[in-house]
Write a protein that holds these residues in place. Structure first.
Motif, short mmCIF file in Angstrom:
data_model
loop_
_atom_site.label_atom_id
_atom_site.label_comp_id
_atom_site.label_asym_id
_atom_site.label_seq_id
_atom_site.Cartn_x
_atom_site.Cartn_y
_atom_site.Cartn_z
N ARG A 44 1.02 0.97 6.93
CA ARG A 44 1.41 2.07 6.06
C ARG A 44 0.20 2.85 5.63
NH1 ARG A 44 4.09 -0.59 0.76
NH2 ARG A 44 4.57 1.58 0.40
N GLN A 45 0.46 4.07 5.18
CA GLN A 45 -0.61 4.96 4.75
C GLN A 45 -0.25 5.53 3.38
OE1 GLN A 45 -1.04 8.58 7.05
NE2 GLN A 45 -3.23 8.58 6.72
N LEU A 46 -1.22 5.52 2.49
CA LEU A 46 -1.05 6.08 1.15
C LEU A 46 -1.99 7.26 1.01
CD1 LEU A 46 -1.32 2.70 -0.81
CD2 LEU A 46 0.77 3.77 0.04
N LYS A 47 -1.49 8.36 0.46
CA LYS A 47 -2.35 9.51 0.20
C LYS A 47 -2.36 9.77 -1.30
CE LYS A 47 -1.97 12.00 4.51
NZ LYS A 47 -1.73 13.31 5.13
N ILE A 48 -3.55 9.88 -1.84
CA ILE A 48 -3.72 10.16 -3.26
C ILE A 48 -4.53 11.44 -3.37
CG2 ILE A 48 -4.63 9.30 -5.44
CD1 ILE A 48 -4.19 6.43 -4.26
N MET B 172 -0.45 2.52 -7.68
CA MET B 172 0.91 2.04 -7.95
C MET B 172 1.92 3.17 -7.73
SD MET B 172 0.32 -0.65 -11.01
CE MET B 172 1.97 -1.24 -10.91
N ARG B 173 1.57 4.39 -8.11
CA ARG B 173 2.46 5.54 -7.92
C ARG B 173 2.62 5.83 -6.41
NH1 ARG B 173 1.05 8.02 -12.15
NH2 ARG B 173 -0.95 8.77 -11.38
N ALA B 174 1.54 5.72 -5.67
CA ALA B 174 1.58 5.97 -4.22
C ALA B 174 2.39 4.90 -3.49
CB ALA B 174 0.16 6.04 -3.65
N VAL B 175 2.35 3.68 -4.00
CA VAL B 175 3.08 2.57 -3.38
C VAL B 175 4.58 2.70 -3.64
CG1 VAL B 175 3.47 0.07 -3.57
CG2 VAL B 175 1.15 0.96 -3.39
#
Length: 86
Positions: free
Chosen positions: A65-69, A82-85
């Protein structure tokens, strides 16, 4: 050494990167063998912040998975992860 032209800043002190990796691992309850990559990228698309942090999590085939902040790496906090997850 591979150089990514998209990376806008090289961190010689990996303290923040290691801290973010630890937070991601805790937030996602990842196994120890998971690989986490943290990268700060410059974004030139309209409406995109000038710098964003991208976190890639590799836990196995089909489970990545990929998270972008939308913040510079040094400004990312646990709440952002936590918001990105979510």
């Amino acid at each position: 050494m591979n150089i990514n032209p998209m990376v806008t800043r090289r961190y010689d002190d990996n303290t923040k990167v290691l801290e973010l990796k630890r937070m991601v691992s805790e937030c996602l309850s990842l196994p120890e063998e998971a690989t986490i990559m943290v990268t700060q990228l410059q974004c030139s698309e309209p409406g995109c912040p000038p710098l964003e942090t991208v976190i890639a999590v590799f836990t196995g085939p089909g489970k990545n998975r990929q998270l972008k902040i939308h913040k510079p790496l040094e400004d990312v906090r646990r709440e952002d992860i936590m918001r990105a997850v979510a």
